[in-house]
Motif scaffolding. Structure first.
Motif, PDB file in Angstrom:
ATOM      1  N   ARG A  79       0.842  -1.206   0.000  1.00 33.82           N
ATOM      2  CA  ARG A  79       0.000   0.000   0.000  1.00 33.82           C
ATOM      3  C   ARG A  79       0.874   1.252   0.000  1.00 33.82           C
ATOM      4  O   ARG A  79       0.642   2.192  -0.759  1.00 33.82           O
ATOM      5  N   LEU A  80       1.904   1.246   0.835  1.00 32.13           N
ATOM      6  CA  LEU A  80       2.802   2.393   0.936  1.00 32.13           C
ATOM      7  C   LEU A  80       3.463   2.662  -0.415  1.00 32.13           C
ATOM      8  O   LEU A  80       3.554   3.814  -0.863  1.00 32.13           O
ATOM      9  N   ALA A  81       3.896   1.597  -1.078  1.00 33.57           N
ATOM     10  CA  ALA A  81       4.549   1.746  -2.386  1.00 33.57           C
ATOM     11  C   ALA A  81       3.556   2.329  -3.398  1.00 33.57           C
ATOM     12  O   ALA A  81       3.910   3.202  -4.204  1.00 33.57           O
ATOM     13  N   THR A  82       2.315   1.854  -3.349  1.00 37.37           N
ATOM     14  CA  THR A  82       1.297   2.358  -4.280  1.00 37.37           C
ATOM     15  C   THR A  82       1.025   3.840  -4.028  1.00 37.37           C
ATOM     16  O   THR A  82       0.992   4.650  -4.959  1.00 37.37           O
ATOM     17  N   TRP A  83       0.838   4.186  -2.771  1.00 31.28           N
ATOM     18  CA  TRP A  83       0.576   5.597  -2.433  1.00 31.28           C
ATOM     19  C   TRP A  83       1.752   6.467  -2.876  1.00 31.28           C
ATOM     20  O   TRP A  83       1.574   7.560  -3.396  1.00 31.28           O
ATOM     21  N   LEU A 141       5.123  10.289   2.891  1.00 31.56           N
ATOM     22  CA  LEU A 141       5.177   9.582   1.606  1.00 31.56           C
ATOM     23  C   LEU A 141       6.397   9.907   0.756  1.00 31.56           C
ATOM     24  O   LEU A 141       6.673   9.218  -0.220  1.00 31.56           O
ATOM     25  N   GLN A 142       7.122  10.960   1.068  1.00 33.13           N
ATOM     26  CA  GLN A 142       8.343  11.339   0.307  1.00 33.13           C
ATOM     27  C   GLN A 142       8.034  11.665  -1.160  1.00 33.13           C
ATOM     28  O   GLN A 142       6.965  11.343  -1.660  1.00 33.13           O
ATOM     29  N   ASP A 143       9.014  12.265  -1.830  1.00 33.93           N
ATOM     30  CA  ASP A 143       8.919  12.584  -3.265  1.00 33.93           C
ATOM     31  C   ASP A 143       7.631  13.300  -3.632  1.00 33.93           C
ATOM     32  O   ASP A 143       7.050  13.034  -4.687  1.00 33.93           O
ATOM     33  N   CYS A 144       7.117  14.133  -2.769  1.00 37.57           N
ATOM     34  CA  CYS A 144       5.899  14.842  -3.159  1.00 37.57           C
ATOM     35  C   CYS A 144       5.903  16.238  -2.546  1.00 37.57           C
ATOM     36  O   CYS A 144       6.722  16.526  -1.694  1.00 37.57           O
ATOM     37  N   ASP A 168       0.399  15.925   1.816  1.00 33.08           N
ATOM     38  CA  ASP A 168       0.351  16.666   3.088  1.00 33.08           C
ATOM     39  C   ASP A 168      -0.759  16.134   3.990  1.00 33.08           C
ATOM     40  O   ASP A 168      -0.593  16.042   5.207  1.00 33.08           O
ATOM     41  N   ALA A 169      -1.910  15.817   3.398  1.00 34.40           N
ATOM     42  CA  ALA A 169      -3.054  15.358   4.205  1.00 34.40           C
ATOM     43  C   ALA A 169      -2.742  14.004   4.846  1.00 34.40           C
ATOM     44  O   ALA A 169      -3.037  13.764   6.028  1.00 34.40           O
ATOM     45  N   VAL A 170      -2.116  13.114   4.094  1.00 39.43           N
ATOM     46  CA  VAL A 170      -1.761  11.790   4.617  1.00 39.43           C
ATOM     47  C   VAL A 170      -0.724  11.940   5.736  1.00 39.43           C
ATOM     48  O   VAL A 170      -0.781  11.258   6.771  1.00 39.43           O
ATOM     49  N   ASP A 171       0.183  12.889   5.549  1.00 39.44           N
ATOM     50  CA  ASP A 171       1.217  13.136   6.562  1.00 39.44           C
ATOM     51  C   ASP A 171       0.577  13.739   7.824  1.00 39.44           C
ATOM     52  O   ASP A 171       0.767  13.236   8.938  1.00 39.44           O
ATOM     53  N   ALA A 172      -0.206  14.807   7.644  1.00 38.23           N
ATOM     54  CA  ALA A 172      -0.737  15.535   8.805  1.00 38.23           C
ATOM     55  C   ALA A 172      -1.764  14.712   9.582  1.00 38.23           C
ATOM     56  O   ALA A 172      -1.792  14.758  10.814  1.00 38.23           O
ATOM     57  N   LEU A 173      -2.598  13.960   8.879  1.00 31.24           N
ATOM     58  CA  LEU A 173      -3.723  13.302   9.566  1.00 31.24           C
ATOM     59  C   LEU A 173      -3.425  11.849   9.915  1.00 31.24           C
ATOM     60  O   LEU A 173      -3.816  11.380  10.991  1.00 31.24           O
ATOM     61  N   LEU A 174      -2.756  11.134   9.017  1.00 34.10           N
ATOM     62  CA  LEU A 174      -2.434   9.730   9.320  1.00 34.10           C
ATOM     63  C   LEU A 174      -1.007   9.583   9.847  1.00 34.10           C
ATOM     64  O   LEU A 174      -0.637   8.523  10.347  1.00 34.10           O
ATOM     65  N   GLY A 175      -0.207  10.634   9.703  1.00 31.63           N
ATOM     66  CA  GLY A 175       1.177  10.582  10.194  1.00 31.63           C
ATOM     67  C   GLY A 175       2.092   9.746   9.310  1.00 31.63           C
ATOM     68  O   GLY A 175       3.165   9.339   9.733  1.00 31.63           O
ATOM     69  N   VAL A 176       1.634   9.475   8.078  1.00 36.36           N
ATOM     70  CA  VAL A 176       2.443   8.652   7.175  1.00 36.36           C
ATOM     71  C   VAL A 176       3.156   9.560   6.173  1.00 36.36           C
ATOM     72  O   VAL A 176       2.507  10.261   5.402  1.00 36.36           O
TER      73      VAL A 176
END
Ligand code: 5CA
Ligand code: ZN
Length: 416
Positions: free
Chosen positions: A339-343, A413-416, A403-411
């Motif tokens: 999932r992480l790779a896909t995201w 994702l890099q390269d973005c 940013d939303a995935v980082d701020a809310l899920l804490g994940v």
């Protein structure tokens, strides 16, 4: 104590919704109602075997609470303790012929590293039981002076809280007496101890025993503090009464959170201790709760050492709901890695499916009692659409979703 470094927290467009969580005491999902600064206390580790995936899952659940409040515009005063003196720590040190102080320091350091790697927002106050002893003693003296606590007359110097005089007793767990007695025996209580007024009365102060560390105690009696008064005192010292969320794993519903509340409410003669008592379910392995006593632990640091991306550990643990007892499996981790790779592939694109619904969907799912599986499904759908291409792709979308995935899920994702 030293806390750990904070990860970057992106600011998102708009303002997040009111967070709702399940309150064990009320037995229902309630809206949290923080002031400008939300206040949360989460029970920390007993540092002799950190950080297993059960610990990690619990701290990740409350990290989502922290993130949702911040997204809704609140400051957050987050407090966590370290039970750096208690029976289990001394027993382990004894078993391994190790100094209990060194053991506690080492495991706490490892915990900090793991929390940093998992991008858990650090507590503003990270407080050890030992450093809180002078204030704990003051509180016990206050209870003794008020006639709400008593010392056993068997020469041990042990002091107990007289729960018969605590009007709120039982309201956090809602358990009947038989259930309480069962959990008390199982989770550090001593219902069969002779001389207590009530079998459920919790220990406030343990008088000095041969070979055990001790500190000056109430009315000059040397010894060490009980477990529940530790958390009551640290919470009172830092965020006071009536704070928004008291958190921990479901194994703390009784006796720990019941008695922390009873102590604090007796000390201050006010209530409630917390507005909501929130409990994360247990992570198991091969059909059993993951715990030190069973020895079936999977450690975050071991996985990190094997090269596992901490963001995959985070996603794997969040792929189940925090209130569902669930098992850790190798398959769960593999799925999270995919999932992480896909995201990451999706957010690395020059354009993506519209980000607005993702931001809304993430906030909506997490505000609803931290529905992290639902939130993950929202991002899955976006990644699938983005990778499939199409004509409604937007240039800004990947970076907003990142940013939303980082701020809310804490994940991250890099390269973005
Ligand atoms: N020091 C006390 C709290 S004051 C204590 O319970 N320490 S602990 O190290 O045993 O657990 C730390 C936190 O992890 C607690 O909130 C506990 O409820 C939670 N926890 C322990 N085992 C699990 C598990 N298997 N799954 C989920 N959470 C767990
Ligand atoms: Zn605690």
């Amino acid at each position: 104590m030293l806390s750990w470094p904070a990860p970057l927290l992106p600011t998102l467009p708009g303002t997040g919704p009111v967070l709702k969580v399940y309150d064990t005491a009320g037995g229902e999902i309630v809206a949290t109602t923080p002031d400008r600064t939300a206040r949360m206390y989460v029970c920390g580790i007993t540092p002799y075997d950190a950080t297993h995936l059960g610990h990690a899952a619990t701290y990740l659940a409350f990290d989502l609470v922290n993130r949702m409040w911040r997204d809704a515009g609140h400051a957050v005063h987050y407090v966590q303790n370290v039970t750096d003196i208690d029976d289990p720590l001394l027993e382990r040190a004894d078993r391994d012929s190790e100094d209990w102080v060194v053991l506690g320091m080492r495991e706490t350091a490892l915990f900090r590293e793991d929390m940093t790697a998992l991008r858990v927002l650090p507590p503003e106050d990270y407080v050890g039981a030992v450093e809180a002893i002078p204030r704990i003693v003051g509180h016990i003296e206050q209870l003794l002076d008020a006639g709400l606590a008593y010392a056993l007359d068997d020469g041990t110097g042990d002091v107990y809280h007289d729960v018969a005089q605590a009007p709120g007793f039982g309201s956090e767990s809602g358990y009947d007496e038989a259930t309480m007695l069962g959990y008390s025996a199982e989770r550090g209580g001593d219902p069969d101890r002779a001389g207590k007024r009530n079998r459920l009365d919790p220990l406030l102060w343990r008088g000095q025993r041969d070979g055990e560390p001790s500190w000056p105690g109430p009315r000059g009696a040397a010894g060490r503090p009980g477990w529940h008064i530790e958390c009551a005192t640290i919470a009172l010292d830092t965020i006071g009464m009536g704070f928004d969320v008291q958190g921990g794993g479901s194994d703390l519903v009784f006796p720990h959170h019941e008695f922390s509340a009873v102590h604090a409410e007796a000390i201050t003669a006010t209530k409630p201790f917390a507005k909501a008592y929130v409990h994360a379910a247990m992570i198991g392995l091969d059909g059993e709760k993951m715990s030190k006593s069973r020895g079936n632990l999977v450690f975050v640091s071991k996985l990190r050492g094997e090269g596992v991306d901490p963001m995959a550990i985070r996603l794997a643990l969040l792929s189940g709901h925090y209130r569902t007892d669930r098992a850790w499996t190798a398959g769960l981790l593999r799925e999270a890695e995919q999932r992480l790779a896909t995201w990451r592939r999706a957010v690395a694109r020059d354009a993506g499916a519209p980000a607005g619904p993702v931001l809304h969907g993430l906030r909506d799912r997490l505000a609803d009692d931290l529905d992290s599986p639902g939130a993950i499904a929202v991002v899955d759908a976006w990644a699938e659409q983005t990778l499939a291409g199409g004509d409604d792709l937007e240039e800004q979308a990947p970076s907003v979703v990142c940013d939303a995935v980082d701020a809310l899920l804490g994940v991250e994702l890099q390269d973005c």
